[in-house]
Scaffold this motif. Structure first.
Motif, PDB file in Angstrom:
ATOM      1  N   PHE A 155       0.841  -1.203   0.000  1.00 23.96           N
ATOM      2  CA  PHE A 155       0.000   0.000   0.000  1.00 23.96           C
ATOM      3  C   PHE A 155       0.870   1.244   0.000  1.00 23.96           C
ATOM      4  O   PHE A 155       2.071   1.189   0.279  1.00 23.96           O
ATOM      5  CB  PHE A 155      -0.989   0.002   1.167  1.00 23.96           C
ATOM      6  N   ILE A 156       0.233   2.345  -0.351  1.00 22.86           N
ATOM      7  CA  ILE A 156       0.922   3.633  -0.324  1.00 22.86           C
ATOM      8  C   ILE A 156      -0.053   4.687   0.196  1.00 22.86           C
ATOM      9  O   ILE A 156      -1.240   4.662  -0.125  1.00 22.86           O
ATOM     10  CB  ILE A 156       1.512   4.004  -1.705  1.00 22.86           C
ATOM     11  N   TYR A 157       0.479   5.553   1.051  1.00 25.35           N
ATOM     12  CA  TYR A 157      -0.296   6.639   1.671  1.00 25.35           C
ATOM     13  C   TYR A 157       0.328   7.959   1.265  1.00 25.35           C
ATOM     14  O   TYR A 157       1.562   8.098   1.299  1.00 25.35           O
ATOM     15  CB  TYR A 157      -0.225   6.478   3.187  1.00 25.35           C
ATOM     16  N   VAL A 158      -0.500   8.910   0.869  1.00 24.37           N
ATOM     17  CA  VAL A 158      -0.031  10.282   0.652  1.00 24.37           C
ATOM     18  C   VAL A 158      -0.973  11.192   1.427  1.00 24.37           C
ATOM     19  O   VAL A 158      -2.204  11.100   1.275  1.00 24.37           O
ATOM     20  CB  VAL A 158      -0.062  10.680  -0.842  1.00 24.37           C
ATOM     21  N   ALA A 159      -0.421  12.050   2.274  1.00 23.59           N
ATOM     22  CA  ALA A 159      -1.253  12.979   3.038  1.00 23.59           C
ATOM     23  C   ALA A 159      -2.053  13.848   2.078  1.00 23.59           C
ATOM     24  O   ALA A 159      -1.520  14.342   1.080  1.00 23.59           O
ATOM     25  CB  ALA A 159      -0.380  13.845   3.940  1.00 23.59           C
ATOM     26  N   LYS A 160      -3.321  14.029   2.401  1.00 20.15           N
ATOM     27  CA  LYS A 160      -4.251  14.744   1.527  1.00 20.15           C
ATOM     28  C   LYS A 160      -3.709  16.109   1.111  1.00 20.15           C
ATOM     29  O   LYS A 160      -3.865  16.527  -0.039  1.00 20.15           O
ATOM     30  CB  LYS A 160      -5.592  14.902   2.247  1.00 20.15           C
ATOM     31  N   ARG A 161      -3.053  16.794   2.060  1.00 15.93           N
ATOM     32  CA  ARG A 161      -2.585  18.151   1.761  1.00 15.93           C
ATOM     33  C   ARG A 161      -1.556  18.176   0.629  1.00 15.93           C
ATOM     34  O   ARG A 161      -1.366  19.195  -0.005  1.00 15.93           O
ATOM     35  CB  ARG A 161      -1.984  18.795   3.025  1.00 15.93           C
ATOM     36  N   HIS A 162      -0.901  17.030   0.379  1.00 19.61           N
ATOM     37  CA  HIS A 162       0.119  17.001  -0.665  1.00 19.61           C
ATOM     38  C   HIS A 162      -0.422  16.555  -2.030  1.00 19.61           C
ATOM     39  O   HIS A 162       0.259  16.713  -3.047  1.00 19.61           O
ATOM     40  CB  HIS A 162       1.254  16.034  -0.291  1.00 19.61           C
TER      41      HIS A 162
END
Lengths: 422, 422
Positions: free
Chosen positions: A244-251
């Motif tokens: 899996f991969i997560y990217v913070a919404k703000r980015h």
């Protein structure tokens, strides 16, 4: 060994009922969920259903009829609460290695935008003892963009923790940190490291390979920038299951990643010649999702339904403390050097022991149906999976380990002979 | 429709026995093997065995006991004869998109070495109508290495074929060519294009997504440099199954690729901090292999055992010629514009027809249990899989298509309403 007392601990365990969801190899104590988690009955049924029922009966129609096309997002959303992520920030796809490449590229692109005008920073800081693939992916990216745009910098783990400011500096573009060390089981204070990094404008990628499904993770609360993780360890998604991969919404609006496959396109089924990234987390997708493998992950995650992650962590700590206590009581503890931290809050869900004959001891344990694993050069690892490891299992494991050490059966030639292990 | 004559063709078909190996959806004519091949009984059994028997019973031990660790190479070697590759040049891994990124990077690194001293060429030539993910991956690589090192150049397919020298020039670093066009089914003269490219020192990546398993491919004989391909179309590996990558042996020592995951390391289980690429084709691997999905591919490939690829191709041509002849005889052929080449040697194993209502016609066909597919903006595609498509199937398909065109049932609202398709 007081098995009556251990049985009482099992009887009082609020997670005891979870074990019935899993296929437990016969007469076996499985202490390797930190390498490959066990199959759940639901996963077995789902794989059969997706194979024979969906692919077999509905062929291509399944992409819509059985919502295969949404699998990366659906599995991502199911994973999100286990890693402290609000919706819209996680997808399931590719391997952890490939996802690291995406996260690294995205993080560097972000830092470059933020430093505009100035000479962009290029240092990617990690720990020397990080899982090798993490370091290799930085080296791989560096090999094509040049060391002036991506340069791996290694810090000794203990030195970094003792003096983060000395390593995380205005030159640091990205901090790539794995929460739990695969060799030692040491758990790093990620929230603190993120704070340090943000203070100097660096971005952080957290590798959750040995965290997700073993303990609570709080990506949003930590203000993590990016994260990657594995689904085949404590999440029981199956051998080589998609990561899996997560990217913070703000980015999300600002970042891009180079593995720009058609599933990351804003409109994949328009088949346009120009790449236009999807606006949301889907921009981190690349090729066609691996349906059979991802369906297995989807089903495996259901075994976490209703599980309190604090309770999960509490049991993990209890299991490892019990292992240490029992080992001490057998008198063979002093034959090993425990390289995991003494304090349970500084550990993940495994214990690692150095011994010159660690490889042979591990083989002898496996032969005695205690599944542990070995890591080069000389570490014996035992992992605790609170969903299916019983207190009784710990007793059985320590009892057999003590026996092996007492009779030195690990010296037998069949245990000494090496072969490839994972 | 003369079904008696079609039954005779089936009876005389030397590949007729292959059909029994597959799970054929009930009462259905499946003409979409060019998008997702059908499940074989052997694949179904293997997936069940790997899931319940191997993972379920042997857990982590399976990596050695069931040789999971060699899957990428083993499946690669099984694939090799289907694409005309001698041993040691093919591995199964990742998605076709991700493999394209590796091949592109490797090809550019090769050209750079060969042009040393001089300003390295940077143009990657492809066709405007190539499958989008191929073009996107070039754009993605370009986005991080810069257009001065990787720049996509698009040629019109027909113009390229008419005058290759005008497009493949001393400025060309890499030619990225898909043998069979996914929209039109047009088959490009790959051997000839490779010759042109090599004459000016350019390297060639061949995309075999719509070739492998549908016709003989001769990578070694063509002197191809790199190739990628898909296993879920004519190779029946399962939805989103891992793809493959080929690197000509002569290039292996010199090339590198940036997705340098631990499975591509010379000694992955030494867990060293520095990446050292494996000497052979394994250097194209990245993360941990997707075992369930790759085992499915492994089993699926067994249905090609003993199959003569010339015979396979001959049947594919027969099936498509029959489709065209029967369509002509129904009188509805003139309602469509066949966008596939008229000459069978210029086609892959599919036919594509343009029609303003192609989407609705496709939906009406599916409703009548003839599984075709639609591609934007207005193409109806029918694919022929010689291993399981019967001559009788072609009769049934054309009969129902003619019926739908005659009664205009495709105008019904339920067929006109669009949803996502793959």
């Amino acid at each position: 060994m007081d098995f009556e007392k251990l049985a009482q601990l099992d009887a009082a365990d609020p997670l005891a009922h979870c074990r019935a969801q899993f296929v437990i190899p016969a007469d076996t104590v499985y202490l390797d969920g930190n390498s490959l988690g066990l199959l759940s009955h639901a996963t077995q049924a789902r794989v059969a259903e997706v194979t024979a029922g969906q692919w077999g009966q509905d062929g291509i129609k399944s992409w819509n009829k059985h919502q295969w096309v949404q699998l990366p997002q659906r599995v991502g959303e199911k994973l999100a609460p286990l890693i402290g992520a609000a919706p819209g920030q996680v997808v399931c796809c590719d391997s952890i290695s490939v996802n690291l490449f995406k996260a690294l590229s995205a993080a560097l692109s972000l830092v470059k935008q933020q430093d505009e005008g100035a000479r962009p920073r290029h240092q990617v800081l990690s720990t020397r003892d990080n899982f090798p693939t993490d370091l290799y992916m930085v080296q791989g990216l560096s090999s094509i963009v040049g060391s002036e745009r991506c340069e791996l910098q290694l810090a000794d783990e203990s030195e970094l923790l003792a003096n983060p400011q000395a390593f995380i500096t205005e030159q640091t573009a990205v901090v790539l940190i794995t929460e739990v060390n695969f060799r030692t089981g040491r758990r790093l204070p990620v929230a603190k490291l993120i704070e340090h990094a943000h203070r100097v404008g660096a971005r952080v990628i957290v590798d959750l390979a040995h965290s997700a499904g073993a303990m609570p993770v709080a990506l949003d609360a930590w203000q993590a920038d990016f994260a990657v993780g594995c689904t085949y360890k404590y999440l029981n998604g199956g051998p080589g299951a998609p990561a899996f991969i997560y990217v913070a919404k703000r980015h999300l609006p600002a970042i891009s990643q180079p593995l720009a496959g058609w599933f990351g396109h804003a409109n994949p089924f328009a088949f346009e010649a120009d790449y236009e990234a999807a606006p949301g987390i889907e921009k981190m997708l690349s090729g066609t999702p691996a349906v059979l493998a991802m369906a297995a992950v989807d089903a495996a995650l259901d075994s976490f339904t209703g599980v309190d992650l604090q309770q999960l962590r509490a049991k993990s700590v209890q299991l490892s403390e019990l292992f240490l206590d029992l080992l001490e009581s057998t008198g063979c503890a002093n034959e090993f050097r425990c390289i995991s931290p003494a304090q349970s809050h500084e550990r993940g869900s495994q214990l690692s022991f150095a011994h010159d004959d660690a490889y042979a001891i591990c083989q002898a344990l496996i032969d005695a149906k205690i599944i542990a694993d070995f890591r080069a050069p000389n570490y014996l690892r035992v992992g605790f999976t609170p969903l299916y490891t019983r207190f009784t299992d710990i007793g059985l494991a320590v009892e057999r380990l003590a026996q092996i050490m007492a009779d030195k059966s690990y010296l037998a030639p069949q245990f000494q002979q090496r072969h490839k292990v994972t």
